[in-house]
Every structure is written in structure tokens, then in C-alpha cells.
Design an enzyme around this catalytic site. Structure first.
Site, PDB file in Angstrom:
ATOM      1  N   LYS A  10       1.133  -1.499  -0.071  1.00 60.44           N
ATOM      2  CA  LYS A  10       0.467  -0.112  -0.082  1.00 60.44           C
ATOM      3  C   LYS A  10       0.830   1.351  -0.162  1.00 60.44           C
ATOM      4  O   LYS A  10       1.962   1.172   0.975  1.00 60.44           O
ATOM      5  CB  LYS A  10      -0.649   0.054   1.497  1.00 60.44           C
ATOM      6  CG  LYS A  10      -0.312   0.058   1.978  1.00 60.44           C
ATOM      7  CD  LYS A  10       0.277   1.413   3.429  1.00 60.44           C
ATOM      8  CE  LYS A  10       0.794   1.147   3.657  1.00 60.44           C
ATOM      9  NZ  LYS A  10       1.857   2.272   4.302  1.00 60.44           N
ATOM     10  N   ASP A 138      -2.182  -1.318   9.827  1.00 64.67           N
ATOM     11  CA  ASP A 138      -2.617  -1.272   8.238  1.00 64.67           C
ATOM     12  C   ASP A 138      -3.428  -2.825   8.128  1.00 64.67           C
ATOM     13  O   ASP A 138      -3.315  -3.274   7.083  1.00 64.67           O
ATOM     14  CB  ASP A 138      -1.188  -1.792   7.995  1.00 64.67           C
ATOM     15  CG  ASP A 138      -0.516   0.236   7.718  1.00 64.67           C
ATOM     16  OD1 ASP A 138       0.357  -0.207   7.296  1.00 64.67           O
ATOM     17  OD2 ASP A 138      -1.352   0.968   8.220  1.00 64.67           O
TER      18      ASP A 138
HETATM   19  C1  SUD Z   1       2.426   4.632   9.100  1.00 64.05           C
HETATM   20  C2  SUD Z   1       1.542   2.846   8.593  1.00 64.05           C
HETATM   21  C3  SUD Z   1       0.396   4.463   7.605  1.00 64.05           C
HETATM   22  O1  SUD Z   1      -0.905   3.414   6.659  1.00 64.05           O
HETATM   23  O2  SUD Z   1       1.827   2.558   8.103  1.00 64.05           O
HETATM   24  P1  SUD Z   1       3.551   1.919   7.918  1.00 64.05           P
HETATM   25  O3  SUD Z   1       4.041   3.382   7.109  1.00 64.05           O
HETATM   26  O4  SUD Z   1       4.308   1.897   8.732  1.00 64.05           O
HETATM   27  O5  SUD Z   1       3.153   0.479   7.145  1.00 64.05           O
HETATM   28  C4  SUD Z   1       0.571   2.842   9.807  1.00 64.05           C
HETATM   29  O6  SUD Z   1      -0.295   3.796  11.120  1.00 64.05           O
HETATM   30  C5  SUD Z   1       1.255   1.641  11.010  1.00 64.05           C
HETATM   31  O7  SUD Z   1       0.187   0.474  10.974  1.00 64.05           O
HETATM   32  P2  SUD Z   1       1.369  -0.239  11.651  1.00 64.05           P
HETATM   33  O8  SUD Z   1       2.807  -0.603  10.830  1.00 64.05           O
HETATM   34  O9  SUD Z   1      -0.227  -1.138  11.473  1.00 64.05           O
HETATM   35  O10 SUD Z   1       1.034   0.032  13.205  1.00 64.05           O
HETATM   36  P3  SUD Z   1       0.634  -1.149  14.469  1.00 64.05           P
HETATM   37  O11 SUD Z   1       1.271  -2.355  14.574  1.00 64.05           O
HETATM   38  O12 SUD Z   1      -1.308  -1.099  14.838  1.00 64.05           O
HETATM   39  O13 SUD Z   1       1.754  -0.139  15.836  1.00 64.05           O
HETATM   40  C6  SUD Z   1       2.903   0.223  15.310  1.00 64.05           C
HETATM   41  C7  SUD Z   1       3.214   1.118  16.507  1.00 64.05           C
HETATM   42  O14 SUD Z   1       3.174   2.862  15.596  1.00 64.05           O
HETATM   43  C8  SUD Z   1       2.674   3.132  16.340  1.00 64.05           C
HETATM   44  N1  SUD Z   1       1.143   3.451  15.684  1.00 64.05           N
HETATM   45  C9  SUD Z   1       0.730   2.630  14.168  1.00 64.05           C
HETATM   46  C10 SUD Z   1       0.043   3.117  14.308  1.00 64.05           C
HETATM   47  C11 SUD Z   1      -0.676   4.337  14.550  1.00 64.05           C
HETATM   48  N2  SUD Z   1      -2.261   4.572  14.589  1.00 64.05           N
HETATM   49  N3  SUD Z   1      -0.328   4.823  15.730  1.00 64.05           N
HETATM   50  C12 SUD Z   1       0.491   4.630  15.842  1.00 64.05           C
HETATM   51  O15 SUD Z   1       0.973   5.529  17.008  1.00 64.05           O
HETATM   52  C13 SUD Z   1       2.611   3.274  17.708  1.00 64.05           C
HETATM   53  O16 SUD Z   1       4.015   3.482  18.312  1.00 64.05           O
HETATM   54  C14 SUD Z   1       2.385   1.924  16.865  1.00 64.05           C
HETATM   55  O17 SUD Z   1       2.548   0.671  18.757  1.00 64.05           O
HETATM   56  N1  ADP Z   2       6.646 -11.146   7.535  1.00 65.81           N
HETATM   57  C1  ADP Z   2       6.400 -10.358   8.131  1.00 65.81           C
HETATM   58  N2  ADP Z   2       7.170  -9.615   6.995  1.00 65.81           N
HETATM   59  C2  ADP Z   2       8.356  -7.598   7.101  1.00 65.81           C
HETATM   60  N3  ADP Z   2       8.254  -7.512   8.525  1.00 65.81           N
HETATM   61  C3  ADP Z   2       7.616  -8.317   9.374  1.00 65.81           C
HETATM   62  C4  ADP Z   2       6.984  -9.845   8.970  1.00 65.81           C
HETATM   63  N4  ADP Z   2       6.395 -10.104  10.421  1.00 65.81           N
HETATM   64  C5  ADP Z   2       7.014  -8.848  11.922  1.00 65.81           C
HETATM   65  N5  ADP Z   2       7.798  -8.112  10.629  1.00 65.81           N
HETATM   66  C6  ADP Z   2       8.055  -7.094  11.649  1.00 65.81           C
HETATM   67  O1  ADP Z   2       7.760  -6.025  11.598  1.00 65.81           O
HETATM   68  C7  ADP Z   2       8.428  -4.726  10.993  1.00 65.81           C
HETATM   69  C8  ADP Z   2       7.718  -3.934  10.327  1.00 65.81           C
HETATM   70  O2  ADP Z   2       7.073  -5.086   9.064  1.00 65.81           O
HETATM   71  P1  ADP Z   2       6.906  -3.721   8.195  1.00 65.81           P
HETATM   72  O3  ADP Z   2       5.203  -4.260   8.005  1.00 65.81           O
HETATM   73  O4  ADP Z   2       6.974  -4.683   7.232  1.00 65.81           O
HETATM   74  O5  ADP Z   2       6.821  -2.654   7.766  1.00 65.81           O
HETATM   75  P2  ADP Z   2       6.121  -0.950   7.687  1.00 65.81           P
HETATM   76  O6  ADP Z   2       5.221  -1.224   8.204  1.00 65.81           O
HETATM   77  O7  ADP Z   2       7.113   0.267   7.556  1.00 65.81           O
HETATM   78  O8  ADP Z   2       5.293  -1.259   5.896  1.00 65.81           O
HETATM   79  C9  ADP Z   2       9.749  -5.662  10.253  1.00 65.81           C
HETATM   80  O9  ADP Z   2      11.030  -5.020  10.901  1.00 65.81           O
HETATM   81  C10 ADP Z   2      10.053  -6.760  11.189  1.00 65.81           C
HETATM   82  O10 ADP Z   2      10.874  -6.966  12.156  1.00 65.81           O
END
Ligand code: SUD
Ligand code: ADP
Length: 299
Positions: A10, A138
């Protein structure tokens, strides 16, 4: 017997972030677009599971223990149905790890769908979405795909109409960024400043519905970009290189470090990708378009 599920990455075309909540999360207005970069997760019955294996360019950074989101998904589904998660989950990865493209979240959603099919648990859509929301903010979108507005932590989804195909170039960085660390940096940068409630941009939603890349380019935004750039300043060079190559818009994807470039069409994507590859500002470059469907069982 095995079941293979394909699941997309995404990009966030809008990521509006509110102040930190008491539970440590942030309220978001998060407009997701699923794009054609995929992982594939294959579930095969295997005693003593869940066991995880992984191949692909970033496989070395993927945990293979119970913290892997695919393993956590299998355990969550098995627990709800009184089963033992006796499954081998093989992840064929093509989504960058810790790249801001929900690679781990995607594997969680894919493993859930694959185990549901393998075990015949026939979980309802709502149950799958409920488990996804437990796995991460996410993960529900990785199940649903297309385009959607995520509110709350990002797990409460409202599907959005998209009136055409949007073409993107993605520049992968030499290292990852920790999502929690980027949110913490967002809080630090915002200390002493009133953080407004996150609101979805109607101009952006209209641009998606019209399928108009110029209107979309004028309305994309990411509140986490300053925090990602503070933690990874070199990303500014990749953004500048993409803009110089003619991208309609350039932004950090989610929490980064992948940088995303909206372009007009496939030929512009090829030109921009070549320019970024030659710019030495990133590790690898990929092109992809969206929207595409969410986690899908392959025949
Ligand atoms: C930033 C975003 C944008 O889509 O994605 P990525 O860029 O990482 O893919 C998301 O909000 C990431 O979603 P995701 O990676 O599922 O986060 P989670 O596992 O739920 O949370 C991981 C950590 O990110 C922070 N977190 C996440 C979501 C949110 N709305 N507020 C937060 O502050 C918190 O510190 C949480 O403990
Ligand atoms: N199946 C998986 N693929 C990738 N990362 C994973 C997975 N399961 C757990 N993780 C952990 O989650 C962290 C963030 O993963 P990822 O979703 O790829 O990052 P982002 O949310 O920034 O796209 C990675 O650094 C890894 O340690």
C-alpha cells in the site's frame, strides 16, 4: 494440501496524524491505495506449527519466530476456533521490509486468509477484519485492498471509489525505518504545538473518484514525512531526484523510508524509474499501479 494467497503493498495518499492518544497510538485520517507490489503466503499443514520460512530480496530482515505477523495471524485464527496452529507458512516476499508499504501487515492478512481456507474455518468477513485489527492498524486494509479511508488507528475502513488507474514509482532505501520511532519523532517535532484533529481531504477523495492524477498530485500529503526526513535525511535527495525526473508528486510512503512518486502513465513511470536508478539516491526502484484487490487466494 496448500493454499497460496497473494497480497498487495500500500501507499498512503493522505496520512493525517492527530496527537498521541493515552493508549500510545495516534488517531489518523489515513487514505490507503493498494498497489501492484505483492507478497505471496503459502499455508501447508505441518505438525508443531506455526513454522515460518521466507524468501525474497529483504528476507534476511524478516523474523521467523512467533513475532512474524503471519505466524501471529495463524495463532489468532486457530485460537478462536479451538485449533492447534499446525501450519507451515512460506512467505515469498517482494514488498520492502520496514519500508512504509505495510509488508508485514500484508503477510498477516494473507496468512489469515490462507489458514482460513486450509483449515476450513469459514470465518466471516467481519471476523477476519476483527482479527486483522488485533494484529495491527494496517492489517485490515491489506485484507480489503482497493482504496479506503482508515480512521481510528487506521483500522476502521471506509472503501473509496477510484475512477481510474494511478501509476507510481517506488524508491526503496538502503535501510528500514521503525514505525514506532517515526511516530515518536512526530510527537517530538510537535511538542508545544497544537496538533489538529486528522480530517480526510475531500479534494483528495474527489481526485481518486475522478481518476485524475493531476488533481491527486495536488492533494497528496503525509504528516509523518518531516519525522521520517528527520530520522533519514538522505530521503530528501531521492524526493528531489524524482521531482527532477518529472514526477507529478513525491512523498514518503507512510512511515517510510520508501519514497513514492505519482506519475502520469506507464511511459512516465519507466522514465522516472530510470532517472531514480541513475541518481544513486536509493537502493532499488520499482514501478506499480493501483488500485488492486486485497489478499486473494490464488487458484
Ligand atoms: C504508518 C502506517 C501508515 O499506514 O503504516 P506504515 O507506514 O508503517 O506501513 C500505519 O499507521 C502503521 O500501521 P502498523 O504498522 O500496522 O502499526 P501497528 O503495528 O498497529 O503499531 C505499531 C506502532 O506504530 C505506532 N502507531 C501505529 C498506528 C497508529 N495509528 N498510531 C501509532 O502511533 C505505535 O507506536 C504502535 O505501537
Ligand atoms: N511477515 C513480515 N514481513 C515483514 N516484516 C515483518 C513480518 N512480520 C513481522 N515483521 C516485523 O515488522 C517490522 C515492520 O514490518 P513492515 O510492515 O514491513 O514495515 P512497514 O509497516 O513500515 O511497511 C519489520 O521490521 C519486522 O521486524
Amino acid at each position: 494440501m496448500s493454499v497460496t494467497v497473494r497480497v498487495p503493498a500500500k501507499v498512503n495518499v493522505q496520512l493525517a496524524v492527530g496527537a498521541a492518544r493515552p493508549d500510545g497510538f495516534h488517531d489518523l485520517a489515513n487514505v490507503f491505495l493498494a498497489v501492484g507490489l505483492y507478497d505471496e503466503v503459502t499455508a501447508t499443514a505441518s505438525p508443531g506449527g506455526p513454522r515460518v520460512t521466507c524468501t525474497g530480496p529483504d528476507a534476511a530482515q524478516v523474523p521467523l519466530d512467533g513475532t512474524n505477523l503471519a505466524a501471529r495471524a495463524a495463532v489468532a485464527l486457530a485460537r478462536r476456533h479451538g485449533l492447534s496452529p499446525d501450519v507451515h507458512l512460506h512467505i515469498a516476499k517482494d514488498i520492502p521490509v520496514a519500508g512504509g508499504m505495510a509488508g508485514g501487515s500484508a503477510d498477516g492478512a494473507a496468512a489469515l486468509v490462507a489458514c482460513d481456507a486450509l483449515w476450513g474455518t469459514r470465518a466471516s468477513r467481519d471476523e477476519l477484519l476483527d482479527i486483522c485489527a488485533e494484529l495491527g492498524s494496517d492489517v485490515p486494509f491489506s485484507l480489503v485492498g482497493g482504496a479506503a479511508l482508515g480512521t481510528g488507528r487506521g483500522e476502521r475502513l471506509s472503501p473509496l471509489e477510484v475512477g481510474g488507474t494511478f501509476h507510481w514509482v517506488f524508491a526503496m532505501a538502503h535501510r528500514g525505518l521503525s514505525t514506532p520511532a517515526v511516530f515518536r519523532e512526530f510527537d517530538r517535532l510537535g511538542e508545544g504545538v497544537a496538533i489538529p484533529e486528522p480530517v480526510a481531504s475531500q479534494d483528495l477523495i474527489d481526485a481518486l473518484a475522478k481518476g485524475d492524477p493531476d488533481l491527486l498530485a495536488a492533494s497528496v500529503s503525509n504528516d509523518l514525512e518531516p519525522a521520517a526526513l528527520a530520522l533519514f535525511p538522505d530521503l530528501a535527495a531521492a524526493l528531489a531526484a524524482g521531482r527532477a525526473a518529472g514526477a507529478l508528486a513525491a512523498l514518503v510512503s507512510g512511515s517510510g523510508p520508501t519514497t513514492a512518486f505519482l506519475v502520469r502513465d506507464e511511459s512516465a513511470a519507466a522514465r522516472t524509474a530510470r532517472a531514480l536508478q541513475d541518481s544513486a539516491t536509493c537502493r532499488t526502484v520499482r514501478t506499480a499501479s493501483g488500485p488492486v484487490p486485497g489478499a486473494t487466494v490464488l487458484a
